[in-house]
Write a protein that holds these residues in place. Structure first.
Motif, PDB file in Angstrom:
ATOM      1  N   GLU A   1       0.872  -1.183   0.000  1.00  0.00           N
ATOM      2  CA  GLU A   1       0.000   0.000   0.000  1.00  0.00           C
ATOM      3  C   GLU A   1       0.901   1.223   0.000  1.00  0.00           C
ATOM      4  O   GLU A   1       1.760   1.359   0.867  1.00  0.00           O
ATOM      5  CB  GLU A   1      -0.918  -0.015   1.227  1.00  0.00           C
ATOM      6  CG  GLU A   1      -1.618   1.303   1.521  1.00  0.00           C
ATOM      7  CD  GLU A   1      -2.444   1.863   0.359  1.00  0.00           C
ATOM      8  OE1 GLU A   1      -3.298   1.148  -0.168  1.00  0.00           O
ATOM      9  OE2 GLU A   1      -2.181   3.021  -0.039  1.00  0.00           O
TER      10      GLU A   1
ATOM     11  N   THR B   1     -19.994   3.237   0.610  1.00  0.00           N
ATOM     12  CA  THR B   1     -21.161   2.352   0.679  1.00  0.00           C
ATOM     13  C   THR B   1     -20.711   0.907   0.773  1.00  0.00           C
ATOM     14  O   THR B   1     -19.787   0.493   0.084  1.00  0.00           O
ATOM     15  CB  THR B   1     -22.040   2.508  -0.572  1.00  0.00           C
ATOM     16  OG1 THR B   1     -21.231   2.281  -1.714  1.00  0.00           O
ATOM     17  CG2 THR B   1     -22.659   3.885  -0.669  1.00  0.00           C
TER      18      THR B   1
ATOM     19  N   ASP C   1     -10.855  -1.437  -9.579  1.00  0.00           N
ATOM     20  CA  ASP C   1     -10.783  -0.297 -10.493  1.00  0.00           C
ATOM     21  C   ASP C   1      -9.587  -0.380 -11.442  1.00  0.00           C
ATOM     22  O   ASP C   1      -9.603   0.254 -12.500  1.00  0.00           O
ATOM     23  CB  ASP C   1     -10.710   1.012  -9.699  1.00  0.00           C
ATOM     24  CG  ASP C   1     -12.094   1.587  -9.406  1.00  0.00           C
ATOM     25  OD1 ASP C   1     -13.078   0.830  -9.468  1.00  0.00           O
ATOM     26  OD2 ASP C   1     -12.184   2.804  -9.124  1.00  0.00           O
TER      27      ASP C   1
ATOM     28  N   GLY D   1     -23.188   3.551  -6.231  1.00  0.00           N
ATOM     29  CA  GLY D   1     -22.218   3.244  -5.172  1.00  0.00           C
ATOM     30  C   GLY D   1     -21.744   1.810  -5.179  1.00  0.00           C
ATOM     31  O   GLY D   1     -21.574   1.198  -4.121  1.00  0.00           O
TER      32      GLY D   1
HETATM   33  C1  FAD Z   1     -16.442  10.555  -6.537  1.00  0.00           C
HETATM   34  C2  FAD Z   1     -16.508   9.065  -6.373  1.00  0.00           C
HETATM   35  C3  FAD Z   1     -17.327   8.547  -5.407  1.00  0.00           C
HETATM   36  C4  FAD Z   1     -17.464   7.161  -5.279  1.00  0.00           C
HETATM   37  N1  FAD Z   1     -18.313   6.684  -4.366  1.00  0.00           N
HETATM   38  C5  FAD Z   1     -18.460   5.363  -4.233  1.00  0.00           C
HETATM   39  C6  FAD Z   1     -19.329   4.825  -3.244  1.00  0.00           C
HETATM   40  O1  FAD Z   1     -19.962   5.555  -2.472  1.00  0.00           O
HETATM   41  N2  FAD Z   1     -19.417   3.487  -3.156  1.00  0.00           N
HETATM   42  C7  FAD Z   1     -18.718   2.650  -3.962  1.00  0.00           C
HETATM   43  O2  FAD Z   1     -18.864   1.432  -3.839  1.00  0.00           O
HETATM   44  N3  FAD Z   1     -17.867   3.124  -4.895  1.00  0.00           N
HETATM   45  C8  FAD Z   1     -17.724   4.454  -5.031  1.00  0.00           C
HETATM   46  N4  FAD Z   1     -16.884   4.926  -5.981  1.00  0.00           N
HETATM   47  C9  FAD Z   1     -16.070   3.995  -6.766  1.00  0.00           C
HETATM   48  C10 FAD Z   1     -15.012   3.373  -5.843  1.00  0.00           C
HETATM   49  O3  FAD Z   1     -14.234   4.422  -5.276  1.00  0.00           O
HETATM   50  C11 FAD Z   1     -14.063   2.407  -6.557  1.00  0.00           C
HETATM   51  O4  FAD Z   1     -14.761   1.639  -7.510  1.00  0.00           O
HETATM   52  C12 FAD Z   1     -13.389   1.456  -5.548  1.00  0.00           C
HETATM   53  O5  FAD Z   1     -12.737   2.191  -4.539  1.00  0.00           O
HETATM   54  C13 FAD Z   1     -12.367   0.554  -6.249  1.00  0.00           C
HETATM   55  O6  FAD Z   1     -11.645  -0.180  -5.283  1.00  0.00           O
HETATM   56  P1  FAD Z   1     -10.156  -0.651  -5.582  1.00  0.00           P
HETATM   57  O7  FAD Z   1      -9.708  -1.380  -4.352  1.00  0.00           O
HETATM   58  O8  FAD Z   1     -10.084  -1.341  -6.879  1.00  0.00           O
HETATM   59  O9  FAD Z   1      -9.322   0.675  -5.749  1.00  0.00           O
HETATM   60  P2  FAD Z   1      -9.039   1.834  -4.714  1.00  0.00           P
HETATM   61  O10 FAD Z   1     -10.146   1.950  -3.729  1.00  0.00           O
HETATM   62  O11 FAD Z   1      -8.661   3.020  -5.508  1.00  0.00           O
HETATM   63  O12 FAD Z   1      -7.773   1.305  -3.887  1.00  0.00           O
HETATM   64  C14 FAD Z   1      -6.499   1.224  -4.481  1.00  0.00           C
HETATM   65  C15 FAD Z   1      -5.484   1.170  -3.359  1.00  0.00           C
HETATM   66  O13 FAD Z   1      -4.188   0.978  -3.917  1.00  0.00           O
HETATM   67  C16 FAD Z   1      -3.298   1.956  -3.387  1.00  0.00           C
HETATM   68  N5  FAD Z   1      -2.314   2.233  -4.418  1.00  0.00           N
HETATM   69  C17 FAD Z   1      -2.485   2.965  -5.532  1.00  0.00           C
HETATM   70  N6  FAD Z   1      -1.364   2.970  -6.272  1.00  0.00           N
HETATM   71  C18 FAD Z   1      -0.470   2.214  -5.606  1.00  0.00           C
HETATM   72  C19 FAD Z   1       0.867   1.822  -5.864  1.00  0.00           C
HETATM   73  N7  FAD Z   1       1.509   2.236  -6.973  1.00  0.00           N
HETATM   74  N8  FAD Z   1       1.507   1.037  -4.965  1.00  0.00           N
HETATM   75  C20 FAD Z   1       0.871   0.609  -3.839  1.00  0.00           C
HETATM   76  N9  FAD Z   1      -0.402   0.959  -3.545  1.00  0.00           N
HETATM   77  C21 FAD Z   1      -1.065   1.734  -4.423  1.00  0.00           C
HETATM   78  C22 FAD Z   1      -4.165   3.146  -3.047  1.00  0.00           C
HETATM   79  O14 FAD Z   1      -3.558   3.972  -2.070  1.00  0.00           O
HETATM   80  C23 FAD Z   1      -5.422   2.457  -2.537  1.00  0.00           C
HETATM   81  O15 FAD Z   1      -5.338   2.146  -1.172  1.00  0.00           O
HETATM   82  C24 FAD Z   1     -16.718   6.297  -6.129  1.00  0.00           C
HETATM   83  C25 FAD Z   1     -15.860   6.826  -7.087  1.00  0.00           C
HETATM   84  C26 FAD Z   1     -15.766   8.202  -7.232  1.00  0.00           C
HETATM   85  C27 FAD Z   1     -14.880   8.780  -8.282  1.00  0.00           C
END
Ligand code: FAD
Length: 396
Positions: A17, A30, A272, A282
């Protein structure tokens, strides 16, 4: 979540992280019934409900003064007939605390993964920078779960196809007014849309704006911004003074994109990193978690049966994409339709006040019929995952 389930299955996992903690507010909060069910499966239901949270059993929109109930989760099977709203950092910290009980789990904070290590056309690990210097982690499978700006995905040479989104979100919070009021998720009035997410003691708000127009709001000044919020949601007028200046307002760029190919030999993108989700419904967090479960469900049996066999790992990656690509594409399609609806609701009158006959028919007859379907789709997503039996070892 992937790290936790894999560690609970006895698999050696290192999670990198890049930040020193999970304390960031921009990723939504959410937690849908699909994820609540998974937390129960992991034996974490009590821990999750101990986190300070709010529960929403319906999603209401107030359109030009007319309240419309779009989703009603009370039609879902017990026990989770609601979505919860809880700070994502608390949820992640809880998952980490649980994962750290497993000897096979290791979290490295402030470890910024920047590129994969390749040998003979295969990814065999990842390189990161840390405060203590460069770090190299060798792995039979490298999982890019680093979000929509994934550096690991970039170093794999994978480029997502982008589905242009016409909106950005201005994210800020206001205290809850003292007068009790019904929870309302979307407020649409006079051509503007404001999301109000109830959290204990305050509303997390998102003003939807045309992409690239934040500077126009800044130029108009904070007083005009406060007035705008009050005009869309009059019940917030008295609390908008809490937005003291534009440093309290964060611009979040909304994206929808996805990879055509989620993996290369030795590496897989999930969440993502594979498919950036819009905030609509959400569901992004829950979809990322579903990918993690699909990964664990296919990887754990393969590792137990075939060990670190490269071909087996690659077919796991292909299977994860096969399983999750369609549910993702369907949800992103729904999100794009939602954007179009919001667009039309903010450019013309969709519900008159008082509603006309046809609008009354839609609100009173059509909506109640589709609400249970919407509740399932929003609450569980398409093809919800459960942790397959035998994957988890007994809890420590
Ligand atoms: C404005 C907005 C509001 C949203 N609201 C909601 C909501 O209410 N509910 C919902 O379900 N979804 C919501 N979403 C979508 C949601 O944020 C994402 O779909 C979700 O967080 C994806 O999860 P993830 O674990 O794939 O990525 P992320 O949550 O982005 O987590 C990625 C992690 O990797 C870490 N990281 C990044 N790059 C590196 C690196 N190079 N090396 C090591 N670590 C790294 C980051 O610090 C982070 O901890 C929203 C999106 C937006 C834009």
């Amino acid at each position: 979540m992937a790290g936790l389930i894999l560690a609970r299955a006895g698999v050696d996992v290192v999670v990198l992280e890049k930040h020193a903690d999970f304390l960031r507010d921009f990723r939504g909060d959410t937690v849908h019934p699909s994820t609540l069910n998974l937390l129960d499966q992991l034996g974490l239901g009590a821990e999750a409900s101990a986190i300070e949270h709010s529960e929403l059993s319906t999603l209401d929109a107030v359109i030009d003064g007319i309240r419309v109930r779009a989703v009603d989760f009370t039609s879902l099977p017990a026990p989770h007939r609601y979505i919860t709203l809880m700070p994502q950092w608390d949820l992640l910290s809880m998952l980490v605390t649980e994962a750290q009980k497993q000897p096979s789990f290791r979290l490295m904070l402030e470890a910024n993964a920047h590129s994969v290590i390749q040998e003979n056309g295969r990814v065999v690990g990842v390189e990161a920078t840390t405060p203590d210097g460069p770090l190299r982690v060798n792995a039979v499978l490298t999982v890019a779960a680093d979000g929509r700006t994934s550096a690991v995905r970039d170093s794999l040479g994978l480029v997502p196809a982008d589905y242009g989104v016409p909106i950005d979100v201005l994210w800020f919070r206001v205290p809850r007014p003292t007068k009790p009021m019904r929870d309302t998720l979307a407020n649409i009035r006079g051509g503007s849309a404001l999301v109000t997410i109830p959290r204990p003691g305050y509303f997390q708000c998102g003003l939807l704006i045309r992409k690239g127009t934040f500077p126009e709001f800044q130029r108009a000044g904070i007083t005009a911004f406060r007035c705008k919020i009050g005009s869309i949601a009059p019940r917030l007028t008295d609390v908008t003074a809490a937005i003291s200046n534009f440093t309290d307002v964060k611009l979040l760029s909304v994206q929808i994109n996805r990879l055509h190919q989620w993996s290369v030999p030795g590496a897989l993108c999930i969440g993502d990193a594979a498919h950036a989700m819009s905030p609509a419904f959400g569901v992004g967090i829950n979809y990322a978690i579903q990918d993690a479960v699909a990964l664990a469900n296919t990887l754990v049996p393969a590792l137990r049966k075939q060990g670190a066999d490269a071909a087996a790992i690659d077919s796991v990656c292909a299977a994860v994409q096969r399983r999750r690509a369609l549910p993702t594409a369907l949800m992103q399609r729904m999100q794009r339709v939602a954007h179009r609806l919001i667009n039309s609701a903010t450019s013309r009158t969709v519900v008159h006040n008082p509603p006309r006959l046809r609008e009354r028919f839609v609100i009173a007859v059509v909506l109640p019929r589709i609400r249970p379907i919407l509740a399932r789709i929003v609450g569980y997503g398409f093809r919800p995952e459960r942790i397959a039996s035998g994957v988890l070892k007994p809890r420590r």
